[in-house]
Design a protein around this motif. Structure first.
Motif, short mmCIF file in Angstrom:
data_model
loop_
_atom_site.label_atom_id
_atom_site.label_comp_id
_atom_site.label_asym_id
_atom_site.label_seq_id
_atom_site.Cartn_x
_atom_site.Cartn_y
_atom_site.Cartn_z
N MET A 10 0.91 -0.99 -0.05
CA MET A 10 -0.08 0.05 0.12
C MET A 10 0.93 1.23 0.01
SD MET A 10 -3.10 -1.23 -0.38
CE MET A 10 -2.43 -2.39 -1.16
N GLY A 11 1.98 1.08 0.59
CA GLY A 11 3.11 2.16 0.53
C GLY A 11 3.48 2.48 -0.80
N VAL A 12 3.72 1.30 -1.67
CA VAL A 12 4.10 1.60 -2.94
C VAL A 12 3.16 2.34 -4.02
CG1 VAL A 12 4.48 0.36 -5.14
CG2 VAL A 12 5.51 -0.33 -2.93
N LEU A 13 1.76 2.06 -3.43
CA LEU A 13 0.79 2.79 -4.45
C LEU A 13 0.82 4.29 -3.82
CD1 LEU A 13 -2.39 0.11 -4.23
CD2 LEU A 13 -0.57 0.50 -5.73
N ALA A 14 0.96 4.38 -2.56
CA ALA A 14 0.89 5.72 -2.09
C ALA A 14 2.13 6.47 -2.77
CB ALA A 14 0.88 5.88 -0.64
N ASP A 15 3.12 5.88 -2.61
CA ASP A 15 4.22 6.73 -3.42
C ASP A 15 4.35 7.09 -4.62
OD1 ASP A 15 5.26 6.73 -0.70
OD2 ASP A 15 6.72 4.86 -0.84
N ARG A 16 3.68 6.11 -5.51
CA ARG A 16 3.60 6.29 -6.71
C ARG A 16 2.46 6.97 -7.51
NH1 ARG A 16 7.17 2.20 -9.96
NH2 ARG A 16 8.77 1.72 -8.26
N GLY A 17 1.87 7.56 -6.54
CA GLY A 17 0.41 8.30 -6.76
C GLY A 17 -0.84 7.83 -7.32
N PHE A 18 -0.93 6.39 -6.98
CA PHE A 18 -2.18 5.92 -7.18
C PHE A 18 -3.28 6.37 -6.58
CE2 PHE A 18 0.99 2.87 -9.30
CZ PHE A 18 0.51 2.54 -10.42
N THR A 19 -4.64 6.21 -7.10
CA THR A 19 -5.71 6.34 -6.40
C THR A 19 -6.70 5.26 -6.39
OG1 THR A 19 -5.47 8.77 -7.30
CG2 THR A 19 -7.51 8.11 -6.15
N PRO A 20 -6.74 4.61 -5.27
CA PRO A 20 -7.44 3.41 -5.11
C PRO A 20 -9.02 3.83 -5.29
CG PRO A 20 -5.69 3.20 -3.65
CD PRO A 20 -6.04 4.47 -4.20
N LEU A 21 -9.88 3.17 -5.73
CA LEU A 21 -11.49 3.44 -5.87
C LEU A 21 -11.95 2.12 -5.91
CD1 LEU A 21 -12.38 4.26 -9.58
CD2 LEU A 21 -10.16 3.37 -8.90
N THR A 22 -13.48 2.12 -5.78
CA THR A 22 -14.10 0.82 -5.53
C THR A 22 -14.35 0.38 -6.84
OG1 THR A 22 -16.22 2.15 -5.71
CG2 THR A 22 -15.22 1.77 -3.42
N THR A 23 -14.84 -1.02 -6.90
CA THR A 23 -15.01 -1.63 -8.24
C THR A 23 -16.54 -0.89 -8.84
OG1 THR A 23 -14.37 -3.61 -7.39
CG2 THR A 23 -16.00 -3.80 -9.26
N ALA A 24 -17.29 -0.46 -8.12
CA ALA A 24 -18.47 -0.11 -8.54
C ALA A 24 -18.28 1.49 -9.42
CB ALA A 24 -19.69 0.39 -7.47
N ARG A 25 -17.23 2.28 -8.54
CA ARG A 25 -16.72 3.63 -9.13
C ARG A 25 -16.23 3.14 -10.62
NH1 ARG A 25 -13.08 8.44 -7.15
NH2 ARG A 25 -13.42 9.83 -8.74
N LEU A 26 -15.34 2.30 -10.50
CA LEU A 26 -14.64 2.24 -11.96
C LEU A 26 -15.52 1.93 -12.93
CD1 LEU A 26 -12.06 1.68 -13.59
CD2 LEU A 26 -12.07 -0.47 -12.71
N ALA A 27 -16.39 0.75 -12.69
CA ALA A 27 -17.31 0.37 -13.55
C ALA A 27 -18.32 1.44 -14.14
CB ALA A 27 -18.27 -0.79 -13.28
N ARG A 28 -18.70 2.41 -13.12
CA ARG A 28 -19.70 3.46 -13.41
C ARG A 28 -19.05 4.14 -14.45
NH1 ARG A 28 -21.10 4.01 -8.62
NH2 ARG A 28 -19.89 5.95 -8.01
N ALA A 29 -17.75 4.80 -14.19
CA ALA A 29 -17.13 5.66 -14.95
C ALA A 29 -16.81 5.13 -16.28
CB ALA A 29 -15.79 5.96 -14.33
N TRP A 30 -16.69 3.90 -16.40
CA TRP A 30 -16.43 3.13 -17.83
C TRP A 30 -17.68 3.32 -18.73
CZ3 TRP A 30 -12.33 -1.11 -16.69
CH2 TRP A 30 -10.99 -0.62 -16.87
N ARG A 31 -19.06 3.01 -17.78
CA ARG A 31 -20.00 2.85 -18.75
C ARG A 31 -20.70 4.31 -19.09
NH1 ARG A 31 -21.96 -1.02 -14.46
NH2 ARG A 31 -22.72 -2.89 -15.73
N THR A 32 -20.21 5.49 -18.33
CA THR A 32 -20.90 6.71 -18.60
C THR A 32 -19.83 7.68 -19.41
OG1 THR A 32 -20.32 7.43 -16.23
CG2 THR A 32 -22.54 6.46 -16.71
N ALA A 33 -18.58 7.19 -19.41
CA ALA A 33 -17.50 8.03 -19.77
C ALA A 33 -17.23 9.01 -18.99
CB ALA A 33 -17.81 8.47 -21.43
N GLY A 34 -17.31 8.54 -17.53
CA GLY A 34 -17.08 9.47 -16.56
C GLY A 34 -15.62 9.88 -16.17
N ALA A 35 -15.31 10.69 -15.46
CA ALA A 35 -14.04 11.14 -15.20
C ALA A 35 -13.56 10.06 -14.18
CB ALA A 35 -13.53 12.44 -14.69
#
Length: 255
Positions: free
Chosen positions: A27-52
């Motif tokens: 988890m420190g690697v993700l934080a150090d490299r600037g990743f932004t974790p999100l939920t599965t629901a949010r990812l799928a919703r964004a891909w369905r709606t072309a959301g940001a």
């Protein structure tokens, strides 16, 4: 894709577990490299709606519902403010719906509620964790719908994401998961998730007990994934052929 997080994990779950120290370092690697974790629901919703999507989005997912997700993973996720998704096999969790068969100590429903209150998405992972593509239609429907019903009953919110036990699915399984009301589902595949995979076959990368920090860094950056999981993919393809043959045999025997 994570499973158990713990120091002393049962032998049956050990290979797909990680130590608390390894999880914190990853988890420190993700934080150090600037990743932004999100939920599965949010990812799928964004891909369905072309959301940001946020910068460098990543999913952190846990399958089955091991107790160490609450004991060890939650404090680390909270420290970084990371979102995650937990996929629970409802018949494996401790409590009124327990049916046995779990590989190690599992969460109870109070702990699942605490995880949900902390912002973790709770998704379905079947009721008793079978190979869904090997089930008849009635049992497949039961495993999928019963899981959804129990999560809804216990949490007061309908789960919208699903993960296939063992990563196994088929067109029939995916249709059933969709008909049960899940809006997206995750497989394994050991590849990065892409929109073209469709909402019911999104792929993930396995994190194991033997996944070192350098390998984890390569995986989250999308480097050398094919080489890292070459053996897994060969085995997966071979076993998929065997499972399809078994299912076809059962279908013929039932006629």
């Amino acid at each position: 894709m994570y499973h158990a997080v713990g120091h002393r994990v049962a032998e049956a779950a050990y290979g797909l577990s990680v130590s608390p120290e390894a999880f914190a370092e990853q988890m420190g690697v993700l934080a150090d490299r600037g990743f932004t974790p999100l939920t599965t629901a949010r990812l799928a919703r964004a891909w369905r709606t072309a959301g940001a999507l946020p910068r460098r989005p990543v999913l952190i997912t846990f399958d089955d519902g091991y107790e160490g997700v609450h004991r060890h993973a939650l404090p680390v996720l909270a420290k970084h403010g990371f979102a995650a998704t937990l996929f629970v096999s409802t018949g494996w969790l401790r409590g009124a719906h327990e049916e046995g068969g779990a590989l190690d100590t599992m969460l109870d429903w109070d702990q699942v509620r605490e995880l949900a209150a902390a912002g973790m998405e709770i998704g379905g992972h079947s009721h008793t964790h079978p190979q869904l593509d090997q089930l008849g239609d009635d049992r497949l429907w039961f495993e999928t719908l019963r899981c959804k019903e129990i999560v809804t009953e216990e949490l007061g919110a309908r789960p919208v994401s699903f993960a296939y036990p063992y990563g196994y699915s088929s067109r029939r399984v995916r249709r059933t998961v969709r008909a049960a009301g899940f809006a997206q589902a995750l497989a394994v595949g050991n590849a990065l998730a892409e929109r073209r995979q469709g909402p019911y076959a999104l792929e993930r990368v396995t994190v194991r007990r033997g996944t070192g920090t350098e390998e984890f860094e390569r995986l989250v950056e999308g480097r050398a994934i094919g080489r890292t999981f070459a053996r897994d993919r060969v085995l997966t393809k071979g076993y998929a052929m065997i499972r399809r043959g078994r299912q076809a045999g059962r279908a013929l025997a039932g006629r």
